[in-house]
Design a protein around this motif. Structure first.
Motif, PDB file in Angstrom:
ATOM      1  N   LEU A  81      55.475 -97.926  16.418  1.00 47.64           N
ATOM      2  CA  LEU A  81      56.005 -96.769  16.823  1.00 47.64           C
ATOM      3  C   LEU A  81      55.101 -95.400  16.665  1.00 47.64           C
ATOM      4  CD1 LEU A  81      59.343 -96.619  14.408  1.00 47.64           C
ATOM      5  CD2 LEU A  81      59.291 -96.704  16.825  1.00 47.64           C
ATOM      6  N   VAL A  82      55.065 -94.347  17.364  1.00 52.15           N
ATOM      7  CA  VAL A  82      53.639 -93.944  17.336  1.00 52.15           C
ATOM      8  C   VAL A  82      54.441 -92.636  16.488  1.00 52.15           C
ATOM      9  CG1 VAL A  82      51.826 -92.143  18.385  1.00 52.15           C
ATOM     10  CG2 VAL A  82      52.076 -94.290  19.028  1.00 52.15           C
ATOM     11  N   THR A  83      53.905 -91.822  16.039  1.00 52.52           N
ATOM     12  CA  THR A  83      54.583 -90.812  15.602  1.00 52.52           C
ATOM     13  C   THR A  83      54.184 -89.292  15.055  1.00 52.52           C
ATOM     14  OG1 THR A  83      55.878 -89.303  13.979  1.00 52.52           O
ATOM     15  CG2 THR A  83      54.903 -91.311  13.137  1.00 52.52           C
ATOM     16  N   GLY A  84      54.192 -88.183  16.126  1.00 54.03           N
ATOM     17  CA  GLY A  84      53.000 -87.001  15.567  1.00 54.03           C
ATOM     18  C   GLY A  84      53.826 -85.782  15.225  1.00 54.03           C
ATOM     19  N   PRO A  96      52.944 -87.641  28.967  1.00 52.37           N
ATOM     20  CA  PRO A  96      52.057 -87.291  28.300  1.00 52.37           C
ATOM     21  C   PRO A  96      51.412 -86.042  28.232  1.00 52.37           C
ATOM     22  CG  PRO A  96      51.588 -88.923  29.771  1.00 52.37           C
ATOM     23  CD  PRO A  96      52.602 -88.825  29.655  1.00 52.37           C
ATOM     24  N   GLY A  97      50.949 -85.363  27.233  1.00 51.91           N
ATOM     25  CA  GLY A  97      50.794 -83.975  26.998  1.00 51.91           C
ATOM     26  C   GLY A  97      50.609 -83.527  26.301  1.00 51.91           C
ATOM     27  N   PHE A  98      51.898 -83.156  25.167  1.00 52.54           N
ATOM     28  CA  PHE A  98      52.338 -82.507  24.281  1.00 52.54           C
ATOM     29  C   PHE A  98      53.242 -83.057  23.126  1.00 52.54           C
ATOM     30  CE2 PHE A  98      51.586 -80.337  28.183  1.00 52.54           C
ATOM     31  CZ  PHE A  98      50.564 -79.600  28.179  1.00 52.54           C
ATOM     32  N   GLY A  99      52.723 -82.943  22.071  1.00 52.98           N
ATOM     33  CA  GLY A  99      53.265 -83.271  21.056  1.00 52.98           C
ATOM     34  C   GLY A  99      54.791 -82.876  20.828  1.00 52.98           C
ATOM     35  N   GLY A 100      55.724 -83.272  20.537  1.00 52.93           N
ATOM     36  CA  GLY A 100      56.553 -82.198  19.475  1.00 52.93           C
ATOM     37  C   GLY A 100      57.525 -82.187  20.734  1.00 52.93           C
ATOM     38  N   GLN A 101      57.999 -82.783  21.984  1.00 59.39           N
ATOM     39  CA  GLN A 101      58.761 -83.684  23.093  1.00 59.39           C
ATOM     40  C   GLN A 101      59.776 -84.560  22.582  1.00 59.39           C
ATOM     41  OE1 GLN A 101      56.939 -83.816  26.842  1.00 59.39           O
ATOM     42  NE2 GLN A 101      55.332 -84.277  26.068  1.00 59.39           N
ATOM     43  N   ASP A 154      55.359 -94.217  21.922  1.00 59.56           N
ATOM     44  CA  ASP A 154      54.853 -92.722  21.960  1.00 59.56           C
ATOM     45  C   ASP A 154      55.565 -91.417  22.645  1.00 59.56           C
ATOM     46  OD1 ASP A 154      53.412 -90.777  21.084  1.00 59.56           O
ATOM     47  OD2 ASP A 154      51.703 -92.010  22.551  1.00 59.56           O
ATOM     48  N   GLY A 155      56.296 -90.612  21.784  1.00 57.57           N
ATOM     49  CA  GLY A 155      56.562 -89.828  21.999  1.00 57.57           C
ATOM     50  C   GLY A 155      58.301 -89.377  21.565  1.00 57.57           C
ATOM     51  N   GLY A 156      58.120 -88.120  20.657  1.00 57.98           N
ATOM     52  CA  GLY A 156      59.868 -88.224  20.380  1.00 57.98           C
ATOM     53  C   GLY A 156      60.066 -88.943  19.606  1.00 57.98           C
ATOM     54  N   ILE A 157      59.433 -89.830  18.714  1.00 58.44           N
ATOM     55  CA  ILE A 157      60.126 -90.581  17.645  1.00 58.44           C
ATOM     56  C   ILE A 157      60.082 -89.806  16.960  1.00 58.44           C
ATOM     57  CG2 ILE A 157      59.696 -92.610  16.350  1.00 58.44           C
ATOM     58  CD1 ILE A 157      60.128 -93.237  19.709  1.00 58.44           C
ATOM     59  N   ASN A 158      61.365 -90.205  16.107  1.00 58.91           N
ATOM     60  CA  ASN A 158      62.075 -89.478  14.849  1.00 58.91           C
ATOM     61  C   ASN A 158      62.415 -90.337  13.551  1.00 58.91           C
ATOM     62  OD1 ASN A 158      64.422 -89.325  15.572  1.00 58.91           O
ATOM     63  ND2 ASN A 158      63.188 -86.634  16.518  1.00 58.91           N
ATOM     64  N   LEU A 188      44.976 -91.386  18.216  1.00 59.96           N
ATOM     65  CA  LEU A 188      44.012 -90.692  18.527  1.00 59.96           C
ATOM     66  C   LEU A 188      44.520 -90.602  19.799  1.00 59.96           C
ATOM     67  CD1 LEU A 188      42.036 -92.428  16.551  1.00 59.96           C
ATOM     68  CD2 LEU A 188      41.721 -90.486  15.956  1.00 59.96           C
ATOM     69  N   ASP A 189      44.849 -88.895  20.348  1.00 57.51           N
ATOM     70  CA  ASP A 189      45.099 -89.336  21.356  1.00 57.51           C
ATOM     71  C   ASP A 189      44.400 -88.870  21.544  1.00 57.51           C
ATOM     72  OD1 ASP A 189      47.859 -89.863  22.395  1.00 57.51           O
ATOM     73  OD2 ASP A 189      48.525 -88.834  20.533  1.00 57.51           O
ATOM     74  N   VAL A 190      43.821 -88.295  22.941  1.00 59.96           N
ATOM     75  CA  VAL A 190      41.870 -88.064  24.543  1.00 59.96           C
ATOM     76  C   VAL A 190      42.498 -88.255  25.355  1.00 59.96           C
ATOM     77  CG1 VAL A 190      40.089 -88.987  24.685  1.00 59.96           C
ATOM     78  CG2 VAL A 190      40.565 -89.782  22.860  1.00 59.96           C
ATOM     79  N   PRO A 236      50.738 -92.766  13.025  1.00 58.24           N
ATOM     80  CA  PRO A 236      51.049 -91.070  12.686  1.00 58.24           C
ATOM     81  C   PRO A 236      49.659 -91.089  13.768  1.00 58.24           C
ATOM     82  CG  PRO A 236      50.636 -91.685  10.995  1.00 58.24           C
ATOM     83  CD  PRO A 236      51.018 -93.131  11.823  1.00 58.24           C
ATOM     84  N   SER A 237      50.187 -89.844  15.202  1.00 58.78           N
ATOM     85  CA  SER A 237      49.310 -89.368  15.564  1.00 58.78           C
ATOM     86  C   SER A 237      48.660 -88.054  15.276  1.00 58.78           C
ATOM     87  CB  SER A 237      49.735 -89.042  17.616  1.00 58.78           C
ATOM     88  OG  SER A 237      48.893 -88.122  17.823  1.00 58.78           O
ATOM     89  N   VAL A 238      47.470 -87.913  15.487  1.00 59.08           N
ATOM     90  CA  VAL A 238      46.434 -86.638  14.427  1.00 59.08           C
ATOM     91  C   VAL A 238      47.178 -85.439  15.752  1.00 59.08           C
ATOM     92  CG1 VAL A 238      45.354 -87.665  13.301  1.00 59.08           C
ATOM     93  CG2 VAL A 238      44.569 -87.343  15.260  1.00 59.08           C
ATOM     94  N   ALA A 253      43.474 -95.852  19.669  1.00 59.86           N
ATOM     95  CA  ALA A 253      43.208 -94.870  20.790  1.00 59.86           C
ATOM     96  C   ALA A 253      43.449 -94.585  22.235  1.00 59.86           C
ATOM     97  CB  ALA A 253      41.091 -94.994  20.942  1.00 59.86           C
ATOM     98  N   HIS A 254      44.451 -93.635  22.318  1.00 60.97           N
ATOM     99  CA  HIS A 254      44.639 -93.784  23.435  1.00 60.97           C
ATOM    100  C   HIS A 254      44.595 -92.674  24.369  1.00 60.97           C
ATOM    101  CE1 HIS A 254      49.426 -92.144  25.175  1.00 60.97           C
ATOM    102  NE2 HIS A 254      48.567 -92.782  25.979  1.00 60.97           N
ATOM    103  N   LEU A 255      43.698 -92.982  25.497  1.00 62.31           N
ATOM    104  CA  LEU A 255      43.189 -92.036  25.979  1.00 62.31           C
ATOM    105  C   LEU A 255      43.857 -92.481  27.381  1.00 62.31           C
ATOM    106  CD1 LEU A 255      40.241 -94.612  26.376  1.00 62.31           C
ATOM    107  CD2 LEU A 255      40.711 -93.302  25.190  1.00 62.31           C
TER     108      LEU A 255
HETATM  109  C1  DX5 Z   1      51.890 -87.468  23.671  1.00 65.44           C
HETATM  110  C2  DX5 Z   1      51.043 -88.545  22.922  1.00 65.44           C
HETATM  111  C3  DX5 Z   1      51.232 -88.957  21.897  1.00 65.44           C
HETATM  112  C4  DX5 Z   1      52.225 -87.834  20.993  1.00 65.44           C
HETATM  113  C5  DX5 Z   1      53.636 -87.884  19.840  1.00 65.44           C
HETATM  114  O1  DX5 Z   1      50.853 -87.396  24.842  1.00 65.44           O
HETATM  115  O2  DX5 Z   1      50.518 -89.458  23.734  1.00 65.44           O
HETATM  116  O3  DX5 Z   1      50.655 -89.426  21.071  1.00 65.44           O
HETATM  117  O4  DX5 Z   1      51.588 -87.374  19.523  1.00 65.44           O
HETATM  118  O5  DX5 Z   1      53.806 -86.993  19.787  1.00 65.44           O
HETATM  119  P1  DX5 Z   1      55.510 -86.600  19.130  1.00 65.44           P
HETATM  120  O6  DX5 Z   1      55.650 -87.786  17.940  1.00 65.44           O
HETATM  121  O7  DX5 Z   1      55.386 -85.055  18.579  1.00 65.44           O
HETATM  122  O8  DX5 Z   1      56.218 -86.594  20.298  1.00 65.44           O
END
Ligand code: DX5
Ligand code: ZN
Length: 216
Positions: free
Chosen positions: A195-198, A142-147, A176-180, A35-37, A8-10, A66-68
């Motif tokens: 599976l990364v999931t935010g 990359p850049g935003f959650g919820g895509q 990483d991204g859009g996983i549900n 951890l998305d930096v 899970p991504s914080v 950590a995801h830089l």
């Molecule tokens: C996006 C981040 C992801 C993000 C994924 O740039 O790298 O880790 O948190 O979020 P969801 O699961 O909401 O797409």
């Protein structure tokens, strides 16, 4: 199929309550904290630095992934190592000397990860795979959650699975991204390990059930 790790991504947590987010992750059965930096340069968003990892480290026994998403990652990797990251993933697109950076992460005693954005092909990783403990395939820009997931990115997972077996390598493959619950099915079929999931994790009312379903 082997047990898929859930990370899970914080990024989608309440930023005023990171330790509560870590506790929710622990209680859910997920194994890693992602951890998305972000630096506002490599990606159009800013999040947090190593101090968050340092402060969160005593709050959970989970693996810190950590995801830089930052330019010049080599300048900050030692700080993330000291702060308690277990896996440190930087982006191929943000670095010239990725070969050296991967080795330097291992020299710091950490697992070395390399990430690629949707426009980067797997072939760009060709010279690096033997040095990687984790390959992170971005399934959104990359850049935003919820895509929404870009489904064609899962073809890269299939290629990586094939190359890994041909060359007898041992890296983990993360998406990483859009996983549900729905997209996780295709990701698992493609052969992912992590599976990364935010958004789907932090929006879920029953996180134990969600994690079980993501694992399939
Ligand atoms: C996006 C981040 C992801 C993000 C994924 O740039 O790298 O880790 O948190 O979020 P969801 O699961 O909401 O797409
Ligand atoms: Zn991420």
């Amino acid at each position: 199929m082997a047990n898929v790790i859930i990370a899970p991504s914080v990024l989608s947590a309440d930023f005023s309550h990171f330790s509560a987010a870590a506790a929710e992750i622990d209680a859910s059965g997920a194994e890693w904290v992602h951890l998305d930096v972000m630096d506002g340069r490599f990606v159009p968003n800013i999040t947090f630095g190593p101090k968050l990892l340092e402060d969160l480290r005593p709050k959970t026994g989970a693996v810190f992934d950590a995801h830089l998403m930052i330019n010049n990652p080599e300048a900050f990797i030692p700080q993330f190592a000291r702060a308690g990251a277990d896996y440190i993933t930087f982006h191929l697109e943000a670095a010239v000397h990725s070969h050296r950076i991967l080795s330097s992460i291992r020299e710091l005693g950490k697992k070395a990860g390399i990430g690629i954005v949707p426009s980067t092909p797997v072939s760009a990783l060709d010279e690096l795979l033997a040095l990687a403990d984790l390959v992170l395939v971005m399934t959104v820009n990359p850049g935003f959650g919820g895509q929404k997931i870009i489904p064609s990115c899962l073809d890269k997972v299939r290629s990586l699975v094939r190359i890994r077996s041909e060359r007898e390598l041992g890296f983990l493959i993360s998406v990483d991204g859009g996983i549900n619950e729905e997209t996780a099915v295709a990701a698992r079929q493609a052969g992912v390990d992590v599976l990364v999931t935010g958004a789907s994790f932090f929006n879920a009312s029953d996180k134990v059930k969600l994690v079980r379903s993501l694992k399939g």
